[in-house]
Design an enzyme around this catalytic site. Structure first.
Site, short mmCIF file in Angstrom:
data_model
loop_
_atom_site.label_atom_id
_atom_site.label_comp_id
_atom_site.label_asym_id
_atom_site.label_seq_id
_atom_site.Cartn_x
_atom_site.Cartn_y
_atom_site.Cartn_z
N ASP A 117 -17.31 14.22 -24.40
CA ASP A 117 -17.95 13.15 -25.15
C ASP A 117 -19.47 13.31 -25.07
O ASP A 117 -20.07 13.07 -24.02
CB ASP A 117 -17.52 11.80 -24.57
CG ASP A 117 -18.15 10.62 -25.27
OD1 ASP A 117 -18.94 10.83 -26.22
OD2 ASP A 117 -17.87 9.48 -24.87
N ARG B 207 -13.07 20.91 -36.05
CA ARG B 207 -12.44 20.71 -37.34
C ARG B 207 -13.52 20.47 -38.39
O ARG B 207 -14.70 20.38 -38.09
CB ARG B 207 -11.47 19.52 -37.29
CG ARG B 207 -12.10 18.25 -36.79
CD ARG B 207 -11.11 17.09 -36.68
NE ARG B 207 -11.71 15.92 -36.07
CZ ARG B 207 -12.49 15.06 -36.73
NH1 ARG B 207 -12.75 15.27 -38.00
NH2 ARG B 207 -13.01 14.03 -36.11
N ASN C 146 -23.90 18.74 -35.35
CA ASN C 146 -22.93 18.36 -36.37
C ASN C 146 -22.03 17.21 -35.94
O ASN C 146 -21.43 16.55 -36.77
CB ASN C 146 -22.07 19.58 -36.74
CG ASN C 146 -20.99 19.23 -37.74
OD1 ASN C 146 -21.26 18.97 -38.90
ND2 ASN C 146 -19.74 19.22 -37.28
N ILE D 158 -17.91 16.34 -49.44
CA ILE D 158 -17.39 17.65 -49.06
C ILE D 158 -15.93 17.51 -48.67
O ILE D 158 -15.57 16.67 -47.82
CB ILE D 158 -18.20 18.23 -47.88
CG1 ILE D 158 -19.71 18.24 -48.18
CG2 ILE D 158 -17.69 19.62 -47.54
CD1 ILE D 158 -20.13 19.12 -49.34
N LYS E 106 -27.30 7.93 -39.90
CA LYS E 106 -27.71 9.20 -40.51
C LYS E 106 -29.19 9.15 -40.92
O LYS E 106 -29.90 10.16 -40.79
CB LYS E 106 -26.82 9.53 -41.69
CG LYS E 106 -25.42 9.98 -41.29
CD LYS E 106 -25.44 11.19 -40.37
CE LYS E 106 -24.06 11.77 -40.15
NZ LYS E 106 -24.06 12.92 -39.21
N TYR F 2 -22.95 3.78 -40.53
CA TYR F 2 -23.01 5.23 -40.70
C TYR F 2 -24.29 5.63 -41.44
O TYR F 2 -25.00 6.55 -41.04
CB TYR F 2 -21.78 5.69 -41.47
CG TYR F 2 -21.76 7.17 -41.81
CD1 TYR F 2 -21.59 8.13 -40.82
CD2 TYR F 2 -21.90 7.60 -43.13
CE1 TYR F 2 -21.56 9.48 -41.13
CE2 TYR F 2 -21.86 8.94 -43.45
CZ TYR F 2 -21.70 9.87 -42.44
OH TYR F 2 -21.67 11.21 -42.75
N THR G 156 -12.78 17.96 -46.78
CA THR G 156 -12.22 18.35 -45.48
C THR G 156 -10.94 17.54 -45.29
O THR G 156 -10.72 16.55 -46.01
CB THR G 156 -13.19 18.02 -44.33
OG1 THR G 156 -13.35 16.58 -44.24
CG2 THR G 156 -14.56 18.67 -44.53
#
Length: 274
Positions: free
Chosen positions: A73, A16, A100, A212, A183, A179, A214
């Site tokens: 996983d 997705r 990704n 972005i 990153k 997060y 989504t």
């Protein structure tokens, strides 16, 4: 003949969102593509399809190329090894790796409130379980998959690795801290990887998307309709295809002397050195 005809590309986390569009775009360029989700039905989590198998068939028919679905996983080394074995059995090699898989998704998963964003998502109060989940989801998956795939590229003296990071990893924030930290870590890991792979002619770069659009992006926060446009002021949101086209640049001869770089795809939201 497309620009990537004869290449095999594995896009992790491609059931997705951005990954799905990247996989479709690479297939449109002629690559044989491997799509991946945590489960065979990860596509259903935010209404983006019936199954990985159905998505693979859709992409293959649209672009007359071969598409293999794999799942599992990727924080589990044995799962990664199994996926890689399945890919090599089908295609014999992996030319392009797009790391990704990831996201600011806590232990309750993407179907939880706010599309899985943890509560108390700051530097001090977030539960350690959520810290571990987010860091593993972003950094551990990147490291494990890269370790399993890249040695073959080194032997062939050819290959391309693109890590999907985030502009969140390039500045400080009072929220989404785990997060951002994860990153920032995958950015640095990819730079170190690029330094190691220079003698082998294997490329390693980072794409750092901004906001972005989504299905998960919209499910995880309030959004503004006036920013959901394709053209006009660059204060708009970005679209997954714009990330995919930047990845195309990094896995083709257009970027033949570029490695170890962080390329923002954010409409200029950040304008300081990466």
């Amino acid at each position: 003949m497309g620009r990537l005809t004869g290449r095999v590309a594995w896009v992790t986390g491609s059931s997705r969102g951005i990954g799905r569009v990247v996989a479709d775009h690479l297939a449109s360029l002629g690559a044989n593509v491997v799509i991946h989700g945590t489960t065979p039905t990860s596509t259903q989590q935010l209404g983006e399809g019936d199954s990985l198998t159905a998505l693979a068939d859709e992409i293959a028919q649209a672009h007359n190329t071969e598409v293999l679905p794999v799942h599992g996983d990727l924080t589990d080394e044995a799962v990664v090894a199994g996926n890689v074995a399945d890919i090599r059995e089908r295609f014999g090699k992996i030319d392009i790796l797009i790391n990704n898989a990831g996201g600011d998704i806590g232990s309750k998963g993407v179907t939880a409130e706010n599309a899985g964003k943890p509560v108390q998502n700051d530097a001090i109060h977030i539960p350690l379980e959520e810290v571990d989940t987010i860091i593993n989801r972003n950094l551990r998956t990147c490291i494990l998959v890269t370790r399993a795939v890249v040695p073959e590229m080194m032997e062939r003296n050819e290959g391309w690795v693109v890590t999907v990071g985030s502009i969140a990893g390039l500045s400080g924030h009072p929220s989404e801290v785990s997060y951002s930290v994860s990153k920032a870590a995958v950015h640095e890991y990819t730079k170190c990887l690029a330094a190691q792979l220079r003698p082998n002619g294997v490329y390693a770069n980072v794409i750092a998307p901004g906001e972005i659009i989504t299905p998960r992006f919209e499910a995880s926060r309030p959004t503004r309709d006036d920013r959901k446009v394709d053209q006009g002021p660059l204060t708009r949101y970005g679209w997954p295809i714009e990330v995919a086209k930047a990845i195309e640049f990094l896995v083709t001869s257009d970027s033949s002397y570029i490695t170890g770089q962080v390329l923002r795809v954010d409409g200029g939201a950040q304008l300081w050195p990466a």
